[in-house]
Design a protein around this motif. Structure first.
Motif, PDB file in Angstrom:
ATOM      1  N   SER A 183       0.852  -1.191   0.000  1.00 36.41           N
ATOM      2  CA  SER A 183       0.000   0.000   0.000  1.00 36.41           C
ATOM      3  C   SER A 183       0.889   1.242   0.000  1.00 36.41           C
ATOM      4  O   SER A 183       1.889   1.302   0.711  1.00 36.41           O
ATOM      5  N   SER A 184       0.507   2.231  -0.813  1.00 32.06           N
ATOM      6  CA  SER A 184       1.228   3.504  -0.833  1.00 32.06           C
ATOM      7  C   SER A 184       0.669   4.420   0.248  1.00 32.06           C
ATOM      8  O   SER A 184      -0.551   4.594   0.356  1.00 32.06           O
ATOM      9  N   ILE A 185       1.566   4.978   1.037  1.00 37.14           N
ATOM     10  CA  ILE A 185       1.170   5.875   2.122  1.00 37.14           C
ATOM     11  C   ILE A 185       1.515   7.314   1.708  1.00 37.14           C
ATOM     12  O   ILE A 185       2.656   7.614   1.360  1.00 37.14           O
ATOM     13  N   TYR A 186       0.513   8.179   1.784  1.00 36.61           N
ATOM     14  CA  TYR A 186       0.719   9.594   1.470  1.00 36.61           C
ATOM     15  C   TYR A 186       0.656  10.394   2.770  1.00 36.61           C
ATOM     16  O   TYR A 186      -0.263  10.203   3.583  1.00 36.61           O
ATOM     17  N   ILE A 187       1.641  11.240   2.954  1.00 36.63           N
ATOM     18  CA  ILE A 187       1.720  12.072   4.159  1.00 36.63           C
ATOM     19  C   ILE A 187       1.716  13.546   3.747  1.00 36.63           C
ATOM     20  O   ILE A 187       2.499  13.952   2.867  1.00 36.63           O
ATOM     21  N   ASP A 188       0.807  14.283   4.353  1.00 37.44           N
ATOM     22  CA  ASP A 188       0.649  15.715   4.036  1.00 37.44           C
ATOM     23  C   ASP A 188       0.497  15.936   2.533  1.00 37.44           C
ATOM     24  O   ASP A 188       1.056  16.860   1.945  1.00 37.44           O
ATOM     25  N   GLY A 189      -0.269  15.033   1.917  1.00 37.77           N
ATOM     26  CA  GLY A 189      -0.597  15.172   0.502  1.00 37.77           C
ATOM     27  C   GLY A 189       0.444  14.665  -0.464  1.00 37.77           C
ATOM     28  O   GLY A 189       0.232  14.667  -1.676  1.00 37.77           O
ATOM     29  N   GLU A 190       1.585  14.162   0.032  1.00 39.30           N
ATOM     30  CA  GLU A 190       2.661  13.687  -0.827  1.00 39.30           C
ATOM     31  C   GLU A 190       2.939  12.208  -0.569  1.00 39.30           C
ATOM     32  O   GLU A 190       2.848  11.735   0.561  1.00 39.30           O
ATOM     33  N   PHE A 191       3.300  11.484  -1.647  1.00 37.76           N
ATOM     34  CA  PHE A 191       3.679  10.077  -1.466  1.00 37.76           C
ATOM     35  C   PHE A 191       4.888   9.996  -0.543  1.00 37.76           C
ATOM     36  O   PHE A 191       5.871  10.725  -0.714  1.00 37.76           O
ATOM     37  N   ALA A 192       4.828   9.093   0.440  1.00 41.47           N
ATOM     38  CA  ALA A 192       5.921   8.964   1.412  1.00 41.47           C
ATOM     39  C   ALA A 192       6.625   7.611   1.326  1.00 41.47           C
ATOM     40  O   ALA A 192       7.850   7.535   1.249  1.00 41.47           O
ATOM     41  N   VAL A 193       5.845   6.519   1.339  1.00 43.55           N
ATOM     42  CA  VAL A 193       6.472   5.200   1.421  1.00 43.55           C
ATOM     43  C   VAL A 193       5.458   4.125   1.044  1.00 43.55           C
ATOM     44  O   VAL A 193       4.247   4.348   1.105  1.00 43.55           O
ATOM     45  N   LYS A 194       5.976   2.958   0.664  1.00 41.01           N
ATOM     46  CA  LYS A 194       5.132   1.790   0.444  1.00 41.01           C
ATOM     47  C   LYS A 194       5.303   0.843   1.625  1.00 41.01           C
ATOM     48  O   LYS A 194       6.429   0.522   2.006  1.00 41.01           O
ATOM     49  N   LEU A 195       4.190   0.402   2.191  1.00 42.21           N
ATOM     50  CA  LEU A 195       4.207  -0.528   3.319  1.00 42.21           C
ATOM     51  C   LEU A 195       3.467  -1.807   2.953  1.00 42.21           C
ATOM     52  O   LEU A 195       2.544  -1.790   2.133  1.00 42.21           O
ATOM     53  N   ASP A 196       3.868  -2.876   3.592  1.00 44.97           N
ATOM     54  CA  ASP A 196       3.152  -4.140   3.492  1.00 44.97           C
ATOM     55  C   ASP A 196       1.709  -3.925   3.955  1.00 44.97           C
ATOM     56  O   ASP A 196       1.458  -3.342   5.017  1.00 44.97           O
ATOM     57  N   SER A 197       0.743  -4.379   3.149  1.00 45.35           N
ATOM     58  CA  SER A 197      -0.667  -4.120   3.465  1.00 45.35           C
ATOM     59  C   SER A 197      -1.092  -4.743   4.794  1.00 45.35           C
ATOM     60  O   SER A 197      -1.958  -4.211   5.489  1.00 45.35           O
ATOM     61  N   ARG A 198      -0.449  -5.850   5.161  1.00 46.89           N
ATOM     62  CA  ARG A 198      -0.773  -6.476   6.447  1.00 46.89           C
ATOM     63  C   ARG A 198      -0.354  -5.565   7.601  1.00 46.89           C
ATOM     64  O   ARG A 198      -1.057  -5.467   8.610  1.00 46.89           O
ATOM     65  N   THR A 199       0.787  -4.898   7.446  1.00 45.41           N
ATOM     66  CA  THR A 199       1.239  -3.949   8.465  1.00 45.41           C
ATOM     67  C   THR A 199       0.233  -2.814   8.604  1.00 45.41           C
ATOM     68  O   THR A 199      -0.119  -2.408   9.722  1.00 45.41           O
ATOM     69  N   VAL A 200      -0.233  -2.308   7.483  1.00 43.88           N
ATOM     70  CA  VAL A 200      -1.225  -1.226   7.490  1.00 43.88           C
ATOM     71  C   VAL A 200      -2.482  -1.661   8.237  1.00 43.88           C
ATOM     72  O   VAL A 200      -3.002  -0.929   9.092  1.00 43.88           O
ATOM     73  N   LEU A 201      -2.931  -2.891   7.946  1.00 49.71           N
ATOM     74  CA  LEU A 201      -4.161  -3.395   8.568  1.00 49.71           C
ATOM     75  C   LEU A 201      -3.976  -3.658  10.059  1.00 49.71           C
ATOM     76  O   LEU A 201      -4.773  -3.190  10.888  1.00 49.71           O
ATOM     77  N   GLU A 202      -2.922  -4.402  10.398  1.00 51.41           N
ATOM     78  CA  GLU A 202      -2.745  -4.817  11.793  1.00 51.41           C
ATOM     79  C   GLU A 202      -2.344  -3.657  12.708  1.00 51.41           C
ATOM     80  O   GLU A 202      -2.663  -3.678  13.896  1.00 51.41           O
ATOM     81  N   GLU A 203      -1.658  -2.668  12.170  1.00 52.92           N
ATOM     82  CA  GLU A 203      -1.273  -1.513  12.980  1.00 52.92           C
ATOM     83  C   GLU A 203      -2.359  -0.435  12.993  1.00 52.92           C
ATOM     84  O   GLU A 203      -2.211   0.578  13.666  1.00 52.92           O
ATOM     85  N   GLY A 204      -3.421  -0.679  12.242  1.00 54.80           N
ATOM     86  CA  GLY A 204      -4.534   0.271  12.232  1.00 54.80           C
ATOM     87  C   GLY A 204      -4.181   1.611  11.618  1.00 54.80           C
ATOM     88  O   GLY A 204      -4.718   2.658  12.019  1.00 54.80           O
ATOM     89  N   ILE A 205      -3.274   1.589  10.646  1.00 51.39           N
ATOM     90  CA  ILE A 205      -2.862   2.837   9.994  1.00 51.39           C
ATOM     91  C   ILE A 205      -3.988   3.306   9.074  1.00 51.39           C
ATOM     92  O   ILE A 205      -4.481   2.542   8.233  1.00 51.39           O
ATOM     93  N   ALA A 206      -4.385   4.563   9.223  1.00 49.77           N
ATOM     94  CA  ALA A 206      -5.525   5.060   8.462  1.00 49.77           C
ATOM     95  C   ALA A 206      -5.359   6.546   8.137  1.00 49.77           C
ATOM     96  O   ALA A 206      -4.641   7.273   8.838  1.00 49.77           O
ATOM     97  N   PRO A 207      -6.019   7.011   7.048  1.00 52.97           N
ATOM     98  CA  PRO A 207      -5.989   8.443   6.729  1.00 52.97           C
ATOM     99  C   PRO A 207      -6.494   9.266   7.915  1.00 52.97           C
ATOM    100  O   PRO A 207      -7.439   8.873   8.598  1.00 52.97           O
ATOM    101  N   GLY A 208      -5.831  10.372   8.146  1.00 52.64           N
ATOM    102  CA  GLY A 208      -6.183  11.232   9.278  1.00 52.64           C
ATOM    103  C   GLY A 208      -5.303  11.024  10.481  1.00 52.64           C
ATOM    104  O   GLY A 208      -5.256  11.879  11.379  1.00 52.64           O
TER     105      GLY A 208
END
Length: 204
Positions: A15-40
């Motif tokens: 998954s591509s993560i955008y920070i302050d409107g700009e692309f920042a990094v690609k993370l494993d989608s499982r990490t995004v899900l399990e860590e509860g990373i979300a917009p906002g």
């Protein structure tokens, strides 16, 4: 503090993560899900680094398991392949985990690989040692394993000659090709010449 403004799936497991409107990094989608990373979410540099390290480690483990499922690997070989897609540190941690699980073992790998090189490829001790070290096997361990094989160089030379060179040994060009081929396998000229003489003498 920074703010995650968008998360976009870009590949099956990333998954591509955008920070302050700009692309920042690609993370494993499982990490995004399990860590509860979300917009906002608000995030600082340290937390972002932790997410990246966790994602890299998970990706490294998945790559390691996939590679091991196809064939045996030495530790170095596994790390080198994983490090193509993630930092080497993550690749090394993944290899550590595979060792803990008993999925890789350099000694067992070296024993199997050396036996294969001797019995199927008919390599000499010198050739086997070179191949093992190429795979990242410790020099002393390689020598110990090769000694245990009790390789008969002349017997292996005969096997190679029967398979590839026997028909052309009476021809000088064929003999030269045979010698060069056997030397590439790691055999000494004296052993090669001794066995070739057997074949040539049998013709008279």
């Amino acid at each position: 503090m920074m703010k995650i403004t968008q998360i976009k799936k870009c590949r099956k497991y990333l998954s591509s993560i955008y920070i302050d409107g700009e692309f920042a990094v690609k993370l494993d989608s499982r990490t995004v899900l399990e860590e509860g990373i979300a917009p906002g979410d608000e995030i600082d540099d340290e937390t972002l680094r932790e997410y990246i390290e966790l994602s890299d480690f998970r990706r490294a483990k998945e790559k390691a398991l996939w590679l091991i499922s196809s064939r045996d690997h030495s530790r170095k070989e596994l790390i080198d392949k994983i490090a193509v897609t993630v930092p080497r540190e993550s690749a090394e941690l993944a290899a550590d985990r595979m060792e803990e699980l008993g999925l890789i073992n350099d000694e067992a790998f070296a024993e199997r690989y050396a036996r294969e090189l001797s019995e199927n490829k008919h390599l000499a001790q010198k050739g086997i040692k070179y191949k093992l070290i190429q795979k990242g096997i410790d020099k002393d361990l390689a020598e110990e394993i090769i000694e245990q094989l009790e390789i008969d160089p002349q017997q292996n030379i005969r096997a190679v000659i029967e398979k590839k060179y026997a028909k052309n040994l009476s021809d000088e060009k064929g003999k030269r090709r045979c010698v060069m081929g056997l030397q590439r396998l790691g055999y000494s000229y004296s052993d090669i010449n001794s066995v070739i003489r057997e074949y040539i003498e049998d013709e008279y």
